[in-house]
Design an enzyme around this catalytic site. Structure first.
Site, PDB file in Angstrom:
ATOM      1  N   ASP A   1       5.631 -10.317 -15.304  1.00  0.00           N
ATOM      2  CA  ASP A   1       6.093 -11.694 -15.150  1.00  0.00           C
ATOM      3  C   ASP A   1       7.080 -11.771 -14.001  1.00  0.00           C
ATOM      4  OD1 ASP A   1       4.861 -13.186 -17.413  1.00  0.00           O
ATOM      5  OD2 ASP A   1       5.912 -11.685 -18.611  1.00  0.00           O
TER       6      ASP A   1
ATOM      7  N   ASP B   1      -1.245 -16.237 -23.138  1.00  0.00           N
ATOM      8  CA  ASP B   1       0.054 -15.606 -22.872  1.00  0.00           C
ATOM      9  C   ASP B   1       1.193 -16.357 -23.556  1.00  0.00           C
ATOM     10  OD1 ASP B   1       2.149 -14.180 -21.777  1.00  0.00           O
ATOM     11  OD2 ASP B   1       1.987 -15.088 -19.781  1.00  0.00           O
ATOM     12  N   GLY B   2       1.864 -15.676 -24.468  1.00  0.00           N
ATOM     13  CA  GLY B   2       3.086 -16.206 -25.060  1.00  0.00           C
ATOM     14  C   GLY B   2       3.029 -16.355 -26.575  1.00  0.00           C
TER      15      GLY B   2
ATOM     16  N   SER C   1       6.939  -9.455 -27.061  1.00  0.00           N
ATOM     17  CA  SER C   1       7.827  -9.024 -28.145  1.00  0.00           C
ATOM     18  C   SER C   1       7.130  -8.343 -29.315  1.00  0.00           C
ATOM     19  CB  SER C   1       8.688 -10.169 -28.645  1.00  0.00           C
ATOM     20  OG  SER C   1       8.202 -11.388 -28.245  1.00  0.00           O
TER      21      SER C   1
HETATM   22  C1  DX5 Z   1       6.616 -16.236 -20.613  1.00  0.00           C
HETATM   23  C2  DX5 Z   1       5.841 -15.071 -20.081  1.00  0.00           C
HETATM   24  C3  DX5 Z   1       5.113 -14.255 -21.117  1.00  0.00           C
HETATM   25  C4  DX5 Z   1       6.031 -13.603 -22.132  1.00  0.00           C
HETATM   26  C5  DX5 Z   1       5.237 -12.989 -23.249  1.00  0.00           C
HETATM   27  O1  DX5 Z   1       7.090 -16.981 -19.554  1.00  0.00           O
HETATM   28  O2  DX5 Z   1       4.880 -15.524 -19.154  1.00  0.00           O
HETATM   29  O3  DX5 Z   1       4.308 -13.285 -20.474  1.00  0.00           O
HETATM   30  O4  DX5 Z   1       6.813 -12.619 -21.543  1.00  0.00           O
HETATM   31  O5  DX5 Z   1       6.127 -12.485 -24.206  1.00  0.00           O
HETATM   32  P1  DX5 Z   1       6.009 -12.860 -25.763  1.00  0.00           P
HETATM   33  O6  DX5 Z   1       4.720 -12.222 -26.242  1.00  0.00           O
HETATM   34  O7  DX5 Z   1       7.229 -12.270 -26.362  1.00  0.00           O
HETATM   35  O8  DX5 Z   1       5.948 -14.344 -25.863  1.00  0.00           O
HETATM   36 ZN    ZN Z   2       3.335 -14.088 -18.509  1.00  0.00          ZN
END
Ligand code: DX5
Ligand code: ZN
Length: 215
Positions: free
Chosen positions: A33, A173-174, A194
């Site tokens: 990211d 994603d997310g 996470s």
């Molecule tokens: C959010 C990012 C994601 C995030 C994913 O802006 O683009 O890639 O880091 O992390 P989790 O799975 O914890 O939401």
């Molecule tokens: Zn991302």
């Protein structure tokens, strides 16, 4: 296609250590990211630091650019082990130029869509890009709650891709966890931050996530 899992280290306290640990798992990609403090509030490490910490991994990089000017990032990233770069639609650089530039470097290109953006916004690009990255949280940080409506977006996009007989991949994603991943069978690539980082055993968690999504 076999489902792929990408690990995001955005929320890691020690990015280098997280990358070292992930390197000995069977994770498919490292999701990188990048934030410029303009497209989103936060700013991630500069390219020089990023390129140094990528020495810790032999995995291919799946880069997610949350920046308003991706072209200059693409030029730098081309020197790393990058498989795909995703950019957002609402940027200052010309999106067609961005697509061209990635193709020039032999890097796959993805378009990322924010939760409030309608899925049909990517339809004009579907035959020109490798994948669509559907954001299931608002871009900016890891550890947020998954936005349920994203499941419908994935399913709608799958239908459109099938209707047009395209090979475009879908990435989500997310906020992915063991509960919502079961509803994401229409996605090809699952990003997890996470859920993996907070677990005691990264490989066990990746294996469990893989199992849930392939059912
Ligand atoms: C959010 C990012 C994601 C995030 C994913 O802006 O683009 O890639 O880091 O992390 P989790 O799975 O914890 O939401
Ligand atoms: Zn991302």
């Amino acid at each position: 296609m076999k489902k792929k899992i990408a690990a995001s280290f955005l929320g890691a306290k020690n990015a280098g250590r997280a990358l070292k640990t992930l390197n000995v798992t069977d994770i498919d990609y490292i999701h990188v990211d990048v934030m410029d403090g303009k497209y989103v509030k936060h700013k991630t490490m500069p390219f020089s630091e990023l390129s140094t910490i990528t020495y810790y991994t032999e995995k291919r990089l799946d880069v997610h650019l949350m920046v308003i000017k991706p072209l200059k990032w693409i030029d730098k990233l081309a020197s790393l082990n990058v498989d795909c770069i995703s950019v957002h639609l609402d940027i200052k650089d010309d999106i067609e130029k961005v697509i061209e530039r990635c193709k020039l470097y032999g890097i796959k290109i993805g378009i990322a869509l924010n939760p409030e953006q309608d899925i049909s916004l990517v339809y004009p690009y579907l035959d020109k890009i490798h994948k669509v990255l559907i954001m299931s949280v608002n871009p900016g940080k890891s550890g947020q709650d998954f936005i349920l409506e994203s499941i419908n977006k994935v399913n709608t996009l799958r239908k459109e891709i099938e209707k047009r007989k395209l090979k475009t991949l879908i990435e989500i994603d997310g906020g992915v966890n063991f509960l919502n991943i079961k509803d994401l069978t229409n996605a090809d690539i699952i990003v997890s931050g996470s859920t993996i980082l907070k677990s005691d055993n990264f490989q066990d968690t990746i294996a469990k996530l893989r199992k849930c999504v392939s059912k």
